[in-house]
Design an enzyme around this catalytic site. Structure first.
Site, PDB file in Angstrom:
ATOM      1  N   ASP A  16       2.668  -7.865 -45.707  1.00  9.66           N
ATOM      2  CA  ASP A  16       3.810  -8.087 -44.794  1.00  9.66           C
ATOM      3  C   ASP A  16       4.634  -6.832 -44.567  1.00  9.66           C
ATOM      4  O   ASP A  16       5.804  -6.911 -44.202  1.00  9.66           O
ATOM      5  CB  ASP A  16       4.735  -9.215 -45.309  1.00  9.66           C
ATOM      6  N   GLY A  18       4.268  -4.714 -42.217  1.00  8.03           N
ATOM      7  CA  GLY A  18       4.296  -4.336 -40.801  1.00  8.03           C
ATOM      8  C   GLY A  18       3.081  -3.523 -40.400  1.00  8.03           C
ATOM      9  O   GLY A  18       3.137  -2.729 -39.462  1.00  8.03           O
ATOM     10  N   LYS A  19       1.954  -3.743 -41.095  1.00  9.82           N
ATOM     11  CA  LYS A  19       0.720  -2.994 -40.789  1.00  9.82           C
ATOM     12  C   LYS A  19       0.246  -3.248 -39.372  1.00  9.82           C
ATOM     13  O   LYS A  19      -0.279  -2.347 -38.722  1.00  9.82           O
ATOM     14  CB  LYS A  19      -0.410  -3.404 -41.756  1.00  9.82           C
ATOM     15  N   GLY A  20       0.412  -4.483 -38.890  1.00  7.45           N
ATOM     16  CA  GLY A  20      -0.095  -4.837 -37.564  1.00  7.45           C
ATOM     17  C   GLY A  20       0.474  -3.929 -36.497  1.00  7.45           C
ATOM     18  O   GLY A  20      -0.265  -3.367 -35.674  1.00  7.45           O
ATOM     19  N   GLY A  43      -1.699 -12.497 -41.437  1.00 12.37           N
ATOM     20  CA  GLY A  43      -1.203 -12.455 -40.066  1.00 12.37           C
ATOM     21  C   GLY A  43      -0.597 -11.102 -39.750  1.00 12.37           C
ATOM     22  O   GLY A  43       0.262 -10.625 -40.473  1.00 12.37           O
ATOM     23  N   HIS A  44      -1.080 -10.458 -38.694  1.00 13.06           N
ATOM     24  CA  HIS A  44      -0.509  -9.200 -38.237  1.00 13.06           C
ATOM     25  C   HIS A  44       0.202  -9.434 -36.918  1.00 13.06           C
ATOM     26  O   HIS A  44      -0.417  -9.853 -35.943  1.00 13.06           O
ATOM     27  CB  HIS A  44      -1.600  -8.140 -38.076  1.00 13.06           C
ATOM     28  N   GLN A 227      -3.400  -8.006 -46.381  1.00 14.02           N
ATOM     29  CA  GLN A 227      -2.474  -8.161 -47.504  1.00 14.02           C
ATOM     30  C   GLN A 227      -1.946  -6.788 -47.949  1.00 14.02           C
ATOM     31  O   GLN A 227      -1.640  -5.957 -47.121  1.00 14.02           O
ATOM     32  CB  GLN A 227      -3.131  -8.925 -48.665  1.00 14.02           C
ATOM     33  N   ARG A 306       6.390 -19.238 -44.087  1.00 17.47           N
ATOM     34  CA  ARG A 306       7.117 -19.301 -45.357  1.00 17.47           C
ATOM     35  C   ARG A 306       8.163 -18.184 -45.451  1.00 17.47           C
ATOM     36  O   ARG A 306       7.876 -17.046 -45.090  1.00 17.47           O
ATOM     37  CB  ARG A 306       6.152 -19.147 -46.548  1.00 17.47           C
ATOM     38  N   ASP A 336      15.565  -0.136 -39.628  1.00 18.88           N
ATOM     39  CA  ASP A 336      16.757  -0.679 -38.973  1.00 18.88           C
ATOM     40  C   ASP A 336      17.321  -1.917 -39.658  1.00 18.88           C
ATOM     41  O   ASP A 336      18.504  -2.229 -39.501  1.00 18.88           O
ATOM     42  CB  ASP A 336      16.433  -1.014 -37.507  1.00 18.88           C
TER      43      ASP A 336
END
Length: 436
Positions: A16, A18-20, A43-44, A227, A306, A336
């Protein structure tokens, strides 16, 4: 980046990060993006000119015209999830045909994998791992047990029928005996997955051959992790980990490209840390600061919804992640989100049983004994959103990044100052390295 034009990009903590978005931004510089681990539990989220795309199995590179996407052999493929994702991308006009490829050696997730995982996760007396119950773990179990179904087998209807009949007999018996679960019907399962196989067939190829040939031809390949490194099955916070190799080493085994052909490793870290599900989290915040970060950072799972647990940046964990991955460059995301923090504690070391240490414990008892040692930095307390030049950041924000770079041992290459593709700064040294 040396003369080798390939890079691994991965999450530096528990996913999570922010790789996407970062894969999407960087894919402009690459010809191919290959996913090497995990399944549709990852999820990306990518936002392009305000439009939101959530990708689970499909590599983010496909959002760039001319950039090919590869699902490597280290991924576990849910055929229905894949076809659903393809349909969504086609519905918004993205050209997927000829741009997206699946390894013929990837393992397939079938309904009994979900049945077993859901039942096991909710069984009395079992340690809850906090899985997504999408069948990922049981599919990897079958892979290691050498009883899994690969994509190449999915395309063989006779083999598929036999496999499903035998597997359903076994899994139904086990699930009923252990958890009282109702049996699955092998006939309807076969019919559904035989139809899916016909739709998947055009995407299937030997992706190891394809990727190696691309590198031979001078193309740039990015290996996209799922992940994060601390969820790695070997090096993460076991047993609260994922079922695959989320570290840089997974890119080699998960695609069939040798380690000497990979030029650099890029780790993605938030300016703070989050975690979803169960497991140790030494710097977790238990006061109102967590609510502030969660609200400003929209810290809810892209796939599950979640709420994520939030904590301050943990430098011992980041140094460990950088070590096991050989991370050369860091990308810092969600800068930010920290704009309203008056003070920012950063964990610079651990005390375990009164002793100062920088060594990450291997066992749960070690994590439970950690007392984080914090250095408090002043917050910049003004907006950094959308700033794309380092020198235009507030001085205290620059100081925070310089401190992070000095303490982590990896060079900062990019900083994300908002969710959109355009809200990203690339530092000059990293821009030069990408040209190599």
């Amino acid at each position: 980046m040396s003369q080798r034009k390939s890079a691994v990009i991965l999450g530096a903590q528990w996913g999570d990060e922010g790789k996407g978005k970062i894969v999407d931004v960087l894919s402009e510089k690459f010809d191919m993006v290959a996913r090497y681990a995990g399944g549709h539990n990852a999820g990306h989220t990518v936002i392009i000119e305000g439009k939101k795309f959530v990708l689970q199995l499909i590599p983010c590179g496909v959002l760039r015209p001319g950039c090919k996407g590869v699902i490597g052999n280290g991924v576990v493929l849910d055929p229905m999830a894949f076809l659903s994702e393809v349909k969504k991308l086609k519905d918004v006009g993205l050209p997927i045909d000829g741009q997206l490829f699946i390894s013929n050696r990837a393992q397939v997730i079938l309904p009994y994998h979900r049945m077993i995982e859901l039942a096991a996760e909710n069984a009395p007396g079992r340690t809850k791992i906090g899985t997504t119950s999408r069948g990922i773990g049981p599919a990897y179990e079958d892979k290691m047990h050498r009883s899994g179904l690969r994509v190449v087998d999915l395309l063989n209807s006779a083999l598929l029928r036999t496999h499903i009949q035998n597997a359903c007999f076994e899994k139904n018996t086990i699930a009923h005996a252990l958890f009282g679960t109702e049996p699955l019907d092998p006939k309807s399962m076969y019919e559904e997955y035989a139809r899916a196989a016909e739709q998947i067939a055009p995407f299937v190829t030997d992706t190891a051959v394809m990727l190696n040939k691309a590198i031979d031809d001078g193309q740039k390949v990015m290996f996209e992790g799922a992940q994060g490194a601390l969820l790695d099955i070997d090096h993460g916070t076991y047993p609260f980990v994922t079922s695959s190799s989320a570290t840089a080493g997974g890119a080699v085994t998960g695609t069939g490209v040798g380690p000497t052909r990979i030029g650099t490793v890029i780790g993605v870290t938030k300016a703070y840390v989050t975690r979803v599900g169960e497991g140790p989290f030494p710097t977790e915040i238990h006061d109102d600061s967590a609510d502030l970060l969660r609200a400003r950072g929209q810290e809810y799972g892209a796939v599950t919804g979640r709420p994520r647990r939030c904590g301050w940046l943990d430098l011992p964990l980041l140094r460990y992640s950088n070590m096991i991955n050989g991370t050369e460059w860091l990308v810092v995301t969600k800068m930010d989100v920290m704009d309203e923090c008056v003070d920012i504690p950063v964990c610079t070391g651990y005390k375990i049983n009164g002793q100062l240490t920088d060594v990450i414990p291997a066992d749960m008892r070690g994590y439970e004994s950690i007392v984080p040692v914090y250095t408090t930095l002043k917050g910049w307390n003004c907006s950094t959103e959308g700033i794309t030049e380092f020198e235009k950041l507030p001085q205290l924000a620059q100081d925070y990044l310089k401190f992070l770079e000095k303490e982590s041992g990896a060079k900062i290459g990019m900083v994300s100052t908002g969710p959109d593709r355009a809200q990203t700064m690339t530092l000059p040294a990293f821009a030069e390295a990408l040209k190599a």
